[in-house]
Design a protein around this motif. Structure first.
Motif: not given
Length: 298
Positions: A171-173, A252-262
């Motif tokens: 993951c990364a922002t 939570n970060d994935l759900e909020q769209g702050i972080v994405s799967e790479v």
């Protein structure tokens, strides 16, 4: 009818019901049997005890002296049985005792702690002693009831019950990804800032990714390398690079769209969380209920 403990309890209930209802018919209806069976079974009880318990007249039933004594003890037997059943029911629903638990630090703090607090509120008579540590404990030597472990269960000398997936995510922002070269294949990771775990001050870490179940081992050297996942997570959240982290940490970060799967097509190899305990603890109602509680709430 063969005589055993269950039969005896039924026969005692039969005698008490007949006396209390003063009627074979009403007693039989109360017990869900026929009047003829009630009469036959009482006769069996009398023959078994070798005494006459009831004298029957056209208008009333009378206890004999032996019947009075048997009736008194029958009431006691029924009361003791009901107390036993109530006590076991109460024990199931109001558990008590001590639970010594260990779990990996990060997973324990984030995932297990809220469940432990709910469990304690539901069962206030249970004492919880919890150690969050990344060291593998010896359950018998350290007197631990339940250990939660993320493992592949390679020759574990304990009983193990599956708890949850320990899924890892690259993951990364979104901010970092927008400012960095595109990622199509794991080899593209070499062009990126990577955040890794250091082990014994080694420069390199191995990330195992799955390509249609085929394992790809990527040797990576991080520009920032930490011994703890929480520090890696903080650096990733600041947009400093790509990290390999547990899904529960970034959910939570994935759900909020702050972080994405790479590289979502190349998912990291993951393991499972198990609750492990010794054979000596296997019959404990408290441990069984606790593990089932954790499973349900995860």
């Amino acid at each position: 009818m063969s005589q055993n403990k269950l039969d005896n309890l039924y026969l005692m209930r039969l005698l008490v019901s007949i006396v209390q209802f003063e009627s074979f018919t009403l007693a039989a209806d109360h017990l869900g049997i026929t009047p003829s069976k009630a009469s036959k079974d009482l006769k069996y009880l009398e023959q078994n005890l070798g005494v006459v318990l009831l004298k029957r007249t056209t208008r009333k039933l009378h206890l004999t002296d032996a019947g009075e004594l048997t009736y008194h003890h029958a009431e006691q037997m029924i009361t003791l049985h009901e107390q036993l059943v109530d006590g076991l029911h109460s024990r199931r629903h109001s558990l008590c005792g001590e639970l010594r638990i260990t779990a990996p630090t990060l997973w324990g703090e984030i995932m297990l702690t809220p469940i432990l607090l709910k469990f304690r509120a539901t069962h206030p008579q249970v004492r919880l002693i919890v150690d969050f540590s990344n060291f593998t404990s010896d359950l018998q030597r350290e007197n631990i009831h339940v250990a939660f472990r993320s493992t592949e269960l390679n020759n574990e000398p304990y009983i193990a019950r599956f708890i949850a997936k320990d899924e890892m995510v690259l993951c990364a922002t979104k901010t970092y990804l927008l400012q960095s070269p595109p990622l199509v294949h794991p080899s593209d990771l070499q062009m990126h800032q990577l955040l890794t775990r250091c082990t014994n001050y080694s420069r390199y870490e191995q990330w195992i990714l799955l390509d249609n179940e085929k394992e790809l081992t990527v040797k990576v050297a991080g520009e920032l390398s930490f011994s703890h996942k929480q520090a890696i997570y903080s650096a990733m959240k600041q947009g400093l690079g790509i990290a390999l982290l547990p899904r529960y940490l970034i959910a939570n970060d994935l759900e909020q769209g702050i972080v994405s799967e790479v590289l979502p097509k190349y998912r990291p190899k993951s393991s499972n969380f198990y609750a492990v305990y010794t054979q000596r603890r296997a019959e404990s109602a408290l441990i069984t209920h606790f593990i089932e509680y954790v499973q349900a709430h995860l």
